[in-house]
Design a protein around this motif. Structure first.
Motif, PDB file in Angstrom:
ATOM      1  N   GLN A   1      -4.079   1.531   0.372  1.00  0.00           N
ATOM      2  CA  GLN A   1      -4.543  -0.149  -0.128  1.00  0.00           C
ATOM      3  C   GLN A   1      -5.525  -0.560  -1.195  1.00  0.00           C
ATOM      4  OE1 GLN A   1      -3.855  -2.957   1.946  1.00  0.00           O
ATOM      5  NE2 GLN A   1      -4.242  -3.464  -0.167  1.00  0.00           N
ATOM      6  N   GLU A   2      -6.300   0.418  -1.964  1.00  0.00           N
ATOM      7  CA  GLU A   2      -6.577   0.811  -3.112  1.00  0.00           C
ATOM      8  C   GLU A   2      -5.988   0.391  -3.810  1.00  0.00           C
ATOM      9  OE1 GLU A   2     -11.035   3.136  -5.089  1.00  0.00           O
ATOM     10  OE2 GLU A   2     -10.243   3.148  -3.034  1.00  0.00           O
ATOM     11  N   ALA A   3      -5.174   1.350  -4.075  1.00  0.00           N
ATOM     12  CA  ALA A   3      -4.818   1.732  -5.340  1.00  0.00           C
ATOM     13  C   ALA A   3      -3.512   0.535  -5.415  1.00  0.00           C
ATOM     14  CB  ALA A   3      -3.453   2.767  -5.388  1.00  0.00           C
TER      15      ALA A   3
ATOM     16  N   PRO B   1       0.769  -1.386   0.123  1.00  0.00           N
ATOM     17  CA  PRO B   1      -0.091  -0.810   0.175  1.00  0.00           C
ATOM     18  C   PRO B   1       0.877   1.480  -0.054  1.00  0.00           C
ATOM     19  CG  PRO B   1      -0.631  -1.867   1.811  1.00  0.00           C
ATOM     20  CD  PRO B   1       0.052  -1.835   0.623  1.00  0.00           C
TER      21      PRO B   1
ATOM     22  N   ASP C   1      -4.069  -2.199  -4.421  1.00  0.00           N
ATOM     23  CA  ASP C   1      -5.401  -3.745  -4.550  1.00  0.00           C
ATOM     24  C   ASP C   1      -5.751  -3.790  -6.173  1.00  0.00           C
ATOM     25  OD1 ASP C   1      -5.228  -4.817  -2.636  1.00  0.00           O
ATOM     26  OD2 ASP C   1      -7.543  -4.110  -1.714  1.00  0.00           O
ATOM     27  N   GLU C   2      -5.732  -2.066  -7.079  1.00  0.00           N
ATOM     28  CA  GLU C   2      -5.831  -1.744  -8.490  1.00  0.00           C
ATOM     29  C   GLU C   2      -4.386  -2.682  -8.794  1.00  0.00           C
ATOM     30  OE1 GLU C   2      -6.876   2.023  -8.715  1.00  0.00           O
ATOM     31  OE2 GLU C   2      -9.016   1.982  -8.138  1.00  0.00           O
TER      32      GLU C   2
END
Length: 231
Positions: A70-72, A64, A74-75
């Motif tokens: 974390q969102e990025a 992350p 995960d992408e």
């Protein structure tokens, strides 16, 4: 549709000055962002590695903190899963540049270990420059340029304006004092006109058919510049 060759490190470790091994590979964002841009533009991707080994992603590039959250992260991980060409690389030694419209080298510390001394990669780079093929190289991947020597012993990139991962960035990443050598230093020694930007900020340098990016944040802007040369 044309084909773009991704030359990717086959190394999963980087040998430090004390002989210890630092886990590495290719940097996820530097492979994924250009891959997505090239595919969206309708190009076919072929991956080549030394010996045709399946390349290893640097696990740190999926964290992350390396992706702004974390969102990025995960992408990036999901996009990497979709980059199926990475699972079936061709042997770099068998590549015929006549089959491709452009060449792209993603970074990570891996190229410091293998591509920096890989004769097949060096010959490919010399040829790409000689024929004017669009060539994109980002972050630590300019280490591959160190193997691009002509018959007279000079480096093919001498006199080119270019950039790559800087001494300042390596220092801030905590590895400068552990490395056998620093990329910026070696490129300058090879005769390159090294262009240093602010640490971690996007910086892309275009000189003739060569497009270089300084760091991971430069990979998407680099891809956009390379696509201009294929338009």
């Amino acid at each position: 549709m044309s084909k773009i060759l991704f030359v990717v490190t086959g190394a999963d470790q980087w040998t430090l000055a004390d002989g210890s091994k630092h886990p590495t590979g290719f940097w996820a964002e530097e492979a994924v962002a250009p891959y997505q841009a090239f595919k969206a533009a309708g190009h076919e991707i072929v991956v080549a590695t030394p010996g045709g080994v399946v390349p290893t992603v640097d696990r740190g590039s999926l964290a992350p903190e390396a992706n702004g959250g974390q969102e990025a992260a995960d992408e990036v991980a999901a996009a990497l899963d979709g980059f199926t060409e990475l699972k079936n690389p061709v042997d770099l030694a068998a590549v015929d540049l006549a089959d491709y419209a452009a060449v792209f080298y993603p970074g990570g510390h891996g190229p410091m270990e293998d591509l920096a001394v890989d004769a097949d990669s060096g010959r490919l780079l010399v040829t790409a420059l000689e024929i004017g093929m669009p060539l994109g190289v980002v972050c630590h991947a300019p280490a591959a340029m160190l193997a691009a020597t002509r018959d007279d012993g000079t480096n093919a990139f001498a006199g080119y304006r270019l950039t790559g991962f800087t001494n300042a960035e390596e220092t801030q990443a905590g590895l400068a004092d552990k490395a056998k050598w620093l990329l910026q230093d070696r490129l300058v020694e090879a005769g390159a006109d090294f262009q240093e930007g602010e640490p971690w900020a996007p910086k892309v340098v275009v000189d003739r058919n060569l497009v270089t990016g300084q760091n991971p944040a430069s990979s998407a802007p680099l891809a956009a510049e390379l696509l201009k040369k294929l338009a």
